[in-house]
Design an enzyme around this catalytic site. Structure first.
Site, PDB file in Angstrom:
ATOM      1  CG  ASP A 198     -73.253  23.279   1.892  1.00 13.73           C
ATOM      2  OD1 ASP A 198     -73.220  22.368   1.035  1.00 13.73           O
ATOM      3  OD2 ASP A 198     -72.283  23.999   2.157  1.00 13.73           O
ATOM      4  CG  HIS A 201     -69.499  30.933   1.317  1.00 13.83           C
ATOM      5  ND1 HIS A 201     -68.663  31.205   0.253  1.00 13.83           N
ATOM      6  CD2 HIS A 201     -69.138  29.706   1.758  1.00 13.83           C
ATOM      7  CE1 HIS A 201     -67.849  30.192   0.058  1.00 13.83           C
ATOM      8  NE2 HIS A 201     -68.096  29.262   0.969  1.00 13.83           N
ATOM      9  CG  PHE A 202     -69.721  33.812   7.496  1.00 15.37           C
ATOM     10  CD1 PHE A 202     -68.738  33.785   8.462  1.00 15.37           C
ATOM     11  CD2 PHE A 202     -69.835  34.941   6.695  1.00 15.37           C
ATOM     12  CE1 PHE A 202     -67.879  34.856   8.647  1.00 15.37           C
ATOM     13  CE2 PHE A 202     -68.978  36.023   6.872  1.00 15.37           C
ATOM     14  CZ  PHE A 202     -67.998  35.979   7.852  1.00 15.37           C
ATOM     15  CD  GLN A 221     -63.167  31.360  -0.978  1.00 12.00           C
ATOM     16  OE1 GLN A 221     -62.040  31.807  -0.752  1.00 12.00           O
ATOM     17  NE2 GLN A 221     -64.209  32.130  -1.231  1.00 12.00           N
TER      18      GLN A 221
HETATM   19  P1  5GP Z   1     -66.444  26.736   0.473  1.00 10.84           P
HETATM   20  O1  5GP Z   1     -65.768  25.447   0.113  1.00 10.84           O
HETATM   21  O2  5GP Z   1     -66.241  27.733  -0.616  1.00 10.84           O
HETATM   22  O3  5GP Z   1     -66.132  27.261   1.841  1.00 10.84           O
HETATM   23  O4  5GP Z   1     -67.988  26.401   0.574  1.00 10.84           O
HETATM   24  C1  5GP Z   1     -68.800  26.229  -0.519  1.00 10.84           C
HETATM   25  C2  5GP Z   1     -69.976  25.412  -0.061  1.00 10.84           C
HETATM   26  O5  5GP Z   1     -70.953  25.483  -1.064  1.00 10.84           O
HETATM   27  C3  5GP Z   1     -69.658  23.927   0.161  1.00 10.84           C
HETATM   28  O6  5GP Z   1     -69.956  23.565   1.492  1.00 10.84           O
HETATM   29  C4  5GP Z   1     -70.532  23.211  -0.852  1.00 10.84           C
HETATM   30  O7  5GP Z   1     -71.085  22.045  -0.317  1.00 10.84           O
HETATM   31  C5  5GP Z   1     -71.594  24.245  -1.157  1.00 10.84           C
HETATM   32  N1  5GP Z   1     -72.141  24.191  -2.499  1.00 10.84           N
HETATM   33  C6  5GP Z   1     -71.453  23.952  -3.659  1.00 10.84           C
HETATM   34  N2  5GP Z   1     -72.290  24.025  -4.712  1.00 10.84           N
HETATM   35  C7  5GP Z   1     -73.517  24.313  -4.213  1.00 10.84           C
HETATM   36  C8  5GP Z   1     -74.798  24.513  -4.819  1.00 10.84           C
HETATM   37  O8  5GP Z   1     -74.972  24.439  -6.028  1.00 10.84           O
HETATM   38  N3  5GP Z   1     -75.834  24.814  -3.984  1.00 10.84           N
HETATM   39  C9  5GP Z   1     -75.679  24.901  -2.628  1.00 10.84           C
HETATM   40  N4  5GP Z   1     -76.766  25.184  -1.912  1.00 10.84           N
HETATM   41  N5  5GP Z   1     -74.492  24.714  -2.022  1.00 10.84           N
HETATM   42  C10 5GP Z   1     -73.423  24.426  -2.812  1.00 10.84           C
END
Ligand code: 5GP
Length: 145
Positions: free
Chosen positions: A37, A107-108, A101
């Site tokens: 992340d 994703h996990f 989200q």
């Molecule tokens: P969500 O908020 O959807 O559960 O998690 C998305 C995750 O993706 C977040 O923890 C955020 O830090 C991560 N993330 C967002 N953009 C990117 C990116 O461009 N590359 C990577 N490796 N992680 C990302």
């Protein structure tokens, strides 16, 4: 975005899967890709995503695919433990914007925890150093079994 909606193939994780965006890749097999992340809530924060999926969230996913994804989560979590020796590991997964989200490809999160070290805020921290993420990815990858 609520729980309802259409999968958008332009999301950032789909771009990572297609190699259109860089990522510190940890592991992949026929079913999942794991990578660091880039806004980690803790050192070693790793994401596991299905490779062949148009599921935005857990509720959308085909059970057969989900079975393979959760096996990948366990495999990567074990490698995170072996590589970084955390005191605990949080596995999280968010469904819909009101739940937190921000990226709409299932994703996990695998988040190592250490006693006395506060957890960073979800999707609100600073961007990690790509060189540090690469080292962490290599350390975790070396422990995949
Ligand atoms: P969500 O908020 O959807 O559960 O998690 C998305 C995750 O993706 C977040 O923890 C955020 O830090 C991560 N993330 C967002 N953009 C990117 C990116 O461009 N590359 C990577 N490796 N992680 C990302």
């Amino acid at each position: 975005m609520s729980l309802d909606g259409t999968y958008d193939g332009g999301n950032i994780f789909a771009k990572i899967l297609r190699g259109e965006m860089p990522a510190a890749r940890v592991f992949e097999d026929d079913h999942v890709l794991a990578f660091m992340d880039v806004f980690p809530q803790a050192r070693g924060h790793t994401l596991v995503i299905p490779k062949h999926s148009a599921a935005r969230n857990l509720l959308d996913e085909d059970p057969a695919v989900l079975s393979q994804v959760i096996l990948g989560v366990q495999r990567v979590a074990r490698a995170v433990r072996a590589a970084l020796n955390p005191d605990g590991i949080v596995v999280t997964q968010f469904n819909g914007a009101p739940a937190g989200q921000t990226v709409y490809h299932l994703h996990f999160h695998i988040i190592p925890r250490w006693e006395g070290v506060a957890l960073g805020r979800h999707a609100a921290g600073g961007m990690a150093d790509p060189a540090e993420l690469k080292v962490l990815a290599e350390q975790i990858a070396a422990q995949i079994s």
